[in-house]
Each structure stands twice: as structure tokens, then as C-alpha cells.
Design a protein around this motif. Sequence first.
Motif, PDB file in Angstrom:
ATOM      1  N   ALA A 115       0.825  -1.351   0.012  1.00 22.61           N
ATOM      2  CA  ALA A 115       0.153  -0.021   0.012  1.00 22.61           C
ATOM      3  C   ALA A 115       0.972   1.317  -0.053  1.00 22.61           C
ATOM      4  CB  ALA A 115      -0.908   0.128   1.294  1.00 22.61           C
ATOM      5  N   LYS A 116       0.542   2.258  -0.821  1.00 21.36           N
ATOM      6  CA  LYS A 116       1.244   3.374  -0.736  1.00 21.36           C
ATOM      7  C   LYS A 116       0.973   4.297   0.415  1.00 21.36           C
ATOM      8  CE  LYS A 116       1.416   3.629  -5.742  1.00 21.36           C
ATOM      9  NZ  LYS A 116       0.840   4.144  -7.163  1.00 21.36           N
ATOM     10  N   THR A 117       2.310   4.988   0.786  1.00 23.30           N
ATOM     11  CA  THR A 117       2.074   5.890   2.084  1.00 23.30           C
ATOM     12  C   THR A 117       1.341   7.103   1.565  1.00 23.30           C
ATOM     13  OG1 THR A 117       4.193   7.190   1.545  1.00 23.30           O
ATOM     14  CG2 THR A 117       4.267   5.033   2.919  1.00 23.30           C
ATOM     15  N   ASN A 118       0.712   7.666   2.455  1.00 19.16           N
ATOM     16  CA  ASN A 118       0.137   9.110   2.158  1.00 19.16           C
ATOM     17  C   ASN A 118       1.005   9.947   1.576  1.00 19.16           C
ATOM     18  OD1 ASN A 118      -1.908   7.837   3.676  1.00 19.16           O
ATOM     19  ND2 ASN A 118      -1.200   9.015   5.777  1.00 19.16           N
ATOM     20  N   GLU A 119       2.404   9.887   1.682  1.00 19.96           N
ATOM     21  CA  GLU A 119       3.213  10.940   1.034  1.00 19.96           C
ATOM     22  C   GLU A 119       3.059  10.580  -0.311  1.00 19.96           C
ATOM     23  OE1 GLU A 119       7.572  12.934   1.849  1.00 19.96           O
ATOM     24  OE2 GLU A 119       7.189  11.145   2.786  1.00 19.96           O
ATOM     25  N   GLN A 120       3.299   9.315  -0.512  1.00 18.22           N
ATOM     26  CA  GLN A 120       3.501   8.858  -2.068  1.00 18.22           C
ATOM     27  C   GLN A 120       2.201   9.036  -2.820  1.00 18.22           C
ATOM     28  OE1 GLN A 120       4.419   4.755  -0.703  1.00 18.22           O
ATOM     29  NE2 GLN A 120       6.336   4.799  -1.585  1.00 18.22           N
ATOM     30  N   LEU A 121       1.093   9.073  -2.189  1.00 18.24           N
ATOM     31  CA  LEU A 121      -0.140   9.204  -2.872  1.00 18.24           C
ATOM     32  C   LEU A 121       0.061  10.875  -3.229  1.00 18.24           C
ATOM     33  CD1 LEU A 121      -2.737   7.364  -0.822  1.00 18.24           C
ATOM     34  CD2 LEU A 121      -2.082   6.720  -3.341  1.00 18.24           C
ATOM     35  N   VAL A 122       0.177  11.894  -2.214  1.00 17.76           N
ATOM     36  CA  VAL A 122       0.413  13.159  -2.586  1.00 17.76           C
ATOM     37  C   VAL A 122       1.234  13.277  -3.701  1.00 17.76           C
ATOM     38  CG1 VAL A 122       0.752  15.448  -1.672  1.00 17.76           C
ATOM     39  CG2 VAL A 122      -0.343  13.736  -0.446  1.00 17.76           C
ATOM     40  N   LEU A 123       2.354  12.852  -3.618  1.00 15.56           N
ATOM     41  CA  LEU A 123       3.284  12.994  -4.859  1.00 15.56           C
ATOM     42  C   LEU A 123       2.784  12.520  -6.112  1.00 15.56           C
ATOM     43  CD1 LEU A 123       6.687  11.880  -3.015  1.00 15.56           C
ATOM     44  CD2 LEU A 123       6.240  14.315  -3.827  1.00 15.56           C
ATOM     45  N   GLU A 124       2.089  11.326  -6.201  1.00 20.60           N
ATOM     46  CA  GLU A 124       1.526  10.879  -7.417  1.00 20.60           C
ATOM     47  C   GLU A 124       0.608  11.782  -7.871  1.00 20.60           C
ATOM     48  OE1 GLU A 124      -0.156   6.621  -8.964  1.00 20.60           O
ATOM     49  OE2 GLU A 124       0.639   6.593  -7.050  1.00 20.60           O
ATOM     50  N   PHE A 125      -0.187  12.364  -6.758  1.00 20.33           N
ATOM     51  CA  PHE A 125      -1.449  13.192  -7.371  1.00 20.33           C
ATOM     52  C   PHE A 125      -0.863  14.464  -7.879  1.00 20.33           C
ATOM     53  CE2 PHE A 125      -5.038  16.310  -6.101  1.00 20.33           C
ATOM     54  CZ  PHE A 125      -6.128  15.746  -6.743  1.00 20.33           C
ATOM     55  N   HIS A 126       0.376  15.089  -7.122  1.00 18.97           N
ATOM     56  CA  HIS A 126       0.863  16.156  -7.866  1.00 18.97           C
ATOM     57  C   HIS A 126       1.543  16.103  -9.214  1.00 18.97           C
ATOM     58  CE1 HIS A 126       4.581  18.750  -8.146  1.00 18.97           C
ATOM     59  NE2 HIS A 126       3.746  19.673  -7.714  1.00 18.97           N
ATOM     60  N   SER A 127       1.872  14.875  -9.390  1.00 20.32           N
ATOM     61  CA  SER A 127       2.904  14.549 -10.649  1.00 20.32           C
ATOM     62  C   SER A 127       2.116  14.867 -11.909  1.00 20.32           C
ATOM     63  CB  SER A 127       3.166  13.030 -10.677  1.00 20.32           C
ATOM     64  OG  SER A 127       2.183  12.209 -10.868  1.00 20.32           O
ATOM     65  N   PHE A 128       0.675  15.245 -11.766  1.00 21.04           N
ATOM     66  CA  PHE A 128      -0.115  15.603 -12.796  1.00 21.04           C
ATOM     67  C   PHE A 128       0.175  16.819 -13.470  1.00 21.04           C
ATOM     68  CE2 PHE A 128      -4.093  16.091 -15.581  1.00 21.04           C
ATOM     69  CZ  PHE A 128      -4.159  15.095 -16.284  1.00 21.04           C
ATOM     70  N   ILE A 129       0.649  17.564 -12.397  1.00 19.64           N
ATOM     71  CA  ILE A 129       1.064  19.123 -12.709  1.00 19.64           C
ATOM     72  C   ILE A 129       2.259  19.237 -13.777  1.00 19.64           C
ATOM     73  CG2 ILE A 129       1.888  21.315 -12.076  1.00 19.64           C
ATOM     74  CD1 ILE A 129       0.166  20.838  -9.645  1.00 19.64           C
ATOM     75  N   PRO A 130       3.349  18.475 -13.479  1.00 18.92           N
ATOM     76  CA  PRO A 130       4.650  18.634 -14.669  1.00 18.92           C
ATOM     77  C   PRO A 130       4.190  17.791 -15.743  1.00 18.92           C
ATOM     78  CG  PRO A 130       5.269  17.286 -12.436  1.00 18.92           C
ATOM     79  CD  PRO A 130       3.844  18.035 -12.196  1.00 18.92           C
ATOM     80  N   TYR A 131       3.210  16.727 -15.747  1.00 15.23           N
ATOM     81  CA  TYR A 131       2.929  16.012 -17.001  1.00 15.23           C
ATOM     82  C   TYR A 131       2.147  16.987 -18.006  1.00 15.23           C
ATOM     83  CZ  TYR A 131       0.501  13.198 -20.232  1.00 15.23           C
ATOM     84  OH  TYR A 131       0.132  12.525 -21.530  1.00 15.23           O
ATOM     85  N   VAL A 132       1.217  17.778 -17.111  1.00  9.00           N
ATOM     86  CA  VAL A 132       0.291  18.705 -18.229  1.00  9.00           C
ATOM     87  C   VAL A 132       1.151  19.904 -18.512  1.00  9.00           C
ATOM     88  CG1 VAL A 132      -0.925  20.587 -18.002  1.00  9.00           C
ATOM     89  CG2 VAL A 132      -1.655  18.446 -17.116  1.00  9.00           C
ATOM     90  N   GLN A 133       2.383  20.198 -17.842  1.00 12.57           N
ATOM     91  CA  GLN A 133       3.259  21.187 -18.314  1.00 12.57           C
ATOM     92  C   GLN A 133       4.164  20.854 -19.333  1.00 12.57           C
ATOM     93  OE1 GLN A 133       4.822  22.173 -14.230  1.00 12.57           O
ATOM     94  NE2 GLN A 133       3.818  24.020 -14.198  1.00 12.57           N
ATOM     95  N   SER A 134       4.263  19.467 -19.463  1.00 14.98           N
ATOM     96  CA  SER A 134       5.308  18.664 -20.310  1.00 14.98           C
ATOM     97  C   SER A 134       4.665  18.821 -21.599  1.00 14.98           C
ATOM     98  CB  SER A 134       5.850  17.526 -19.983  1.00 14.98           C
ATOM     99  OG  SER A 134       4.692  16.639 -20.048  1.00 14.98           O
ATOM    100  N   ILE A 135       3.216  18.937 -21.598  1.00 20.05           N
ATOM    101  CA  ILE A 135       2.703  18.798 -23.153  1.00 20.05           C
ATOM    102  C   ILE A 135       1.843  19.946 -23.636  1.00 20.05           C
ATOM    103  CG2 ILE A 135       2.427  16.147 -22.768  1.00 20.05           C
ATOM    104  CD1 ILE A 135      -0.673  16.882 -22.208  1.00 20.05           C
ATOM    105  N   GLN A 136       1.883  21.006 -22.553  1.00 16.18           N
ATOM    106  CA  GLN A 136       1.280  22.145 -23.239  1.00 16.18           C
ATOM    107  C   GLN A 136       1.784  22.911 -24.428  1.00 16.18           C
ATOM    108  OE1 GLN A 136       1.556  25.283 -19.759  1.00 16.18           O
ATOM    109  NE2 GLN A 136       3.846  25.290 -19.956  1.00 16.18           N
TER     110      GLN A 136
END
Length: 161
Positions: free
Chosen positions: A3-24
Motif C-alpha cells: 500500500a502506498k504511503t500518504n506522502e507517496q499518494l500526494v506525490l503521485e497526485f502532484h505528478s499530473f502538474i509537471p505532466y501537463v506542463q510537459s505537453i502544453q
Amino acid sequence: MAAKTNEQLVLEFHSFIPYVQSIQHLEDALWEAPVKPGKWSLKEMLCHIMRWDQYFYEEAFAKVKAGQPLTAKHLNFNEFNAKAIEYAQTVTLQEIIRQLIEYRSKMIDDMTGITDAEFLTTYPDGDGKPFSYRGHLRGFIPHDKHHKKQIQQYIQSAALT
């Protein structure tokens, strides 16, 4: 898989921001065309994600932070999504990306530096159902992944044509 730690979940949720920036910087035509016949465009898809983030930030996250009762309710997904798609026609791609980063960042900020107990605390939502940060991420990270996969397949297929 553990199971992912709370911190890992937050980092994964955050990762969508740089992903979007990478395709903008994709060509405008790629943003406007449906990813498949009968499907949304990339711009509409991002707007859909942004509007859900905005809704949950305003109706749940901000309420938790302010110590107020949550107003988030189980919505008619089709109606909500249709309104998000309508909204996408009224704003620029840059504005959608700005709003997505703004709301996602606010949610991340609210979940950063809190205890595991606070991360797991449940609050009754507007329907009386339990809401927690962990529960929210466990629901929305797969949603992000689903759309990210659609986006990547679309970009790859566009590159081949």
C-alpha cells in the motif's frame, strides 16, 4: 505491491502538474481534435479534470481547512462533465492549464505537512458520506492515470500520422 504511503499518494497526485506542463506546447490542432471519434479533445479532457479539482477543492478541501461542514455531494457525472466541456469552449487552453495547476496545487498544499491521522480523518460530505484526503486520492489518481493513458496514446498516434 505494498500500500502506498500518504506522502507517496500526494506525490503521485502532484505528478499530473509537471505532466501537463510537459505537453502544453503541443500544436493547437492536437489540443482541439477529439482523441478518438466521439471522444473529448485534449483541451476538453484537461478542463474536465480541472473542474473536478476545482469542485473538490471548493466544496471539500477548503471546507476542511476552514473547519466548516463539507458541501461536496455525489453529482450527476454526465451533467457535470457536460458543463465542463461547455466551459472548455469559453476559455483558452492556457487558462485551463493555469486553473488546473492552481486548484491541484491548492489541494496538494492542504495535504502537505499534515499528520497521517489528519490525512485519514473522515468528514461527512454534503450527502453524509465519508470524505478523507486519502480516500479522495485513491479515487482520483486512477482517474488521472486513465486520462493520461488516453492522452499518451493520442499523442503517439498523432506522431505516427
